[in-house]
Design a protein around this motif. Structure first.
Motif, PDB file in Angstrom:
ATOM      1  N   ARG A  39       0.457  -1.071   0.238  1.00  0.00           N
ATOM      2  CA  ARG A  39      -0.029  -0.613   0.445  1.00  0.00           C
ATOM      3  C   ARG A  39       0.979   1.307  -0.045  1.00  0.00           C
ATOM      4  N   THR A  40       2.243   0.859   0.617  1.00  0.00           N
ATOM      5  CA  THR A  40       3.083   1.902   0.736  1.00  0.00           C
ATOM      6  C   THR A  40       3.918   2.390  -0.118  1.00  0.00           C
ATOM      7  N   PHE A  41       4.937   0.789  -0.222  1.00  0.00           N
ATOM      8  CA  PHE A  41       5.800   0.964  -1.192  1.00  0.00           C
ATOM      9  C   PHE A  41       5.742   0.273  -3.100  1.00  0.00           C
ATOM     10  N   ARG A  42       6.048   0.903  -3.426  1.00  0.00           N
ATOM     11  CA  ARG A  42       5.703   1.401  -5.255  1.00  0.00           C
ATOM     12  C   ARG A  42       6.697   0.613  -5.972  1.00  0.00           C
ATOM     13  N   ALA A  58       9.471   2.190   8.779  1.00  0.00           N
ATOM     14  CA  ALA A  58       8.666   2.814  10.030  1.00  0.00           C
ATOM     15  C   ALA A  58       7.993   2.942  10.282  1.00  0.00           C
ATOM     16  N   GLN A  59       7.420   4.513   9.448  1.00  0.00           N
ATOM     17  CA  GLN A  59       6.307   5.635   9.116  1.00  0.00           C
ATOM     18  C   GLN A  59       5.276   4.808   9.030  1.00  0.00           C
ATOM     19  N   THR A  60       5.206   3.797   8.373  1.00  0.00           N
ATOM     20  CA  THR A  60       4.040   2.498   8.214  1.00  0.00           C
ATOM     21  C   THR A  60       3.314   2.062   9.463  1.00  0.00           C
ATOM     22  N   VAL A  61       4.791   1.992  10.111  1.00  0.00           N
ATOM     23  CA  VAL A  61       3.991   0.860  11.406  1.00  0.00           C
ATOM     24  C   VAL A  61       3.645   2.209  12.388  1.00  0.00           C
ATOM     25  N   ALA A  62       4.927   2.617  12.881  1.00  0.00           N
ATOM     26  CA  ALA A  62       4.634   4.267  13.476  1.00  0.00           C
ATOM     27  C   ALA A  62       3.226   3.839  14.639  1.00  0.00           C
ATOM     28  N   PRO A  63       2.488   4.302  13.636  1.00  0.00           N
ATOM     29  CA  PRO A  63       1.129   5.055  13.794  1.00  0.00           C
ATOM     30  C   PRO A  63       0.318   4.353  14.687  1.00  0.00           C
ATOM     31  N   VAL A  64       0.467   2.580  14.569  1.00  0.00           N
ATOM     32  CA  VAL A  64      -0.144   1.730  14.492  1.00  0.00           C
ATOM     33  C   VAL A  64       0.398   1.056  16.413  1.00  0.00           C
ATOM     34  N   LEU A  65       1.772   1.797  16.419  1.00  0.00           N
ATOM     35  CA  LEU A  65       2.366   1.019  17.618  1.00  0.00           C
ATOM     36  C   LEU A  65       1.943   2.605  19.288  1.00  0.00           C
ATOM     37  N   THR A  66       1.627   3.530  18.787  1.00  0.00           N
ATOM     38  CA  THR A  66       0.709   4.210  19.483  1.00  0.00           C
ATOM     39  C   THR A  66      -0.500   4.993  19.771  1.00  0.00           C
TER      40      THR A  66
END
Length: 214
Positions: free
Chosen positions: A178-181, A204-212
């Motif tokens: 969804r973020t990588f092309r 990391a930017q994709t995962v970080a919101p889930v962790l917070t």
């Protein structure tokens, strides 16, 4: 052979970073997580974004259903029970045990069609039983394999993982497609397969919101 295996295990263990005692997040998995070294890999990028300690036990060549010591992803995180485990796996299992076709037996060992059994659900269930939440990072389509028959096993893996994650609110599947092309080569290392430093930062930017997300 046994004489050689123990030094190899000790050497590999020394290559994995230590986990800070106060880390509520640990990153585990294979080279997609570990690439770019301990200062620019996914764990390091998460640490910068979140401004908190992040443990890192990921290692290139690691497998879910194979490997010895830290080259086995379940063993990487054995003994830890952080709030969050961010991990991936399966690519090395597929690449070592099947080509880009006839991968059904390997996929079945990793995760069943309904997502309820296999090495990956077993690993996730063990982490959930210890109270950890799981962010499973699914693979992107690398330029080296885009448009080839090699995409099919990974599409099937993603479908099965999505069924696994849907069964437990404490498991989040992060779909990097969804973020990588695959056409954006700046996201990939020179091998056109692993992430560049920019790619690791995007993971990391994709995962970080889930962790917070409370």
């Amino acid at each position: 052979m046994r004489i050689l295996i123990l030094p190899l295990i000790l050497l590999l263990a020394a290559c994995t970073a230590e986990v800070p005692r106060n880390a509520r997040i640990i990153v585990a998995g294979d080279s997609v997580m570990a690439w770019n070294g301990s200062d620019q890999n996914v764990a390091a990028q998460l640490q910068r974004i979140l401004d908190e300690p992040v443990g890192d036990v990921s290692l290139s060549l690691a497998q879910v259903d194979g490997g010895i010591g830290p080259l086995n992803i379940p063993e990487q995180i054995d003994g830890y029970a952080p709030e969050w485990v961010v991990l991936n796996g399966g690519a090395n299992d597929l690449s070592r045990n099947c080509g880009c076709s006839d991968c059904a037996p390997v996929l079945d060992r990793l995760v069943s069609p309904d997502g309820t059994s296999g090495a990956i659900p077993d690993l996730v269930s063990s982490l959930r039983a210890k109270g950890s939440k799981v962010a499973w990072v699914d693979y992107y389509t690398a330029p080296r394999y885009a448009g080839t028959t090699c995409e099919a096993p990974y599409d099937m893996l993603e479908t099965r993982l999505s069924r696994m994650a849907a069964r437990d609110a404490g498991v989040t599947l992060m779909d990097l497609d969804r973020t990588f092309r695959s056409g954006d080569l700046s996201l990939f290392a020179s091998d056109r397969m692993h992430p560049s430093a920019k790619g690791s930062a995007l993971i990391a930017q994709t995962v970080a919101p889930v962790l917070t997300d409370d």
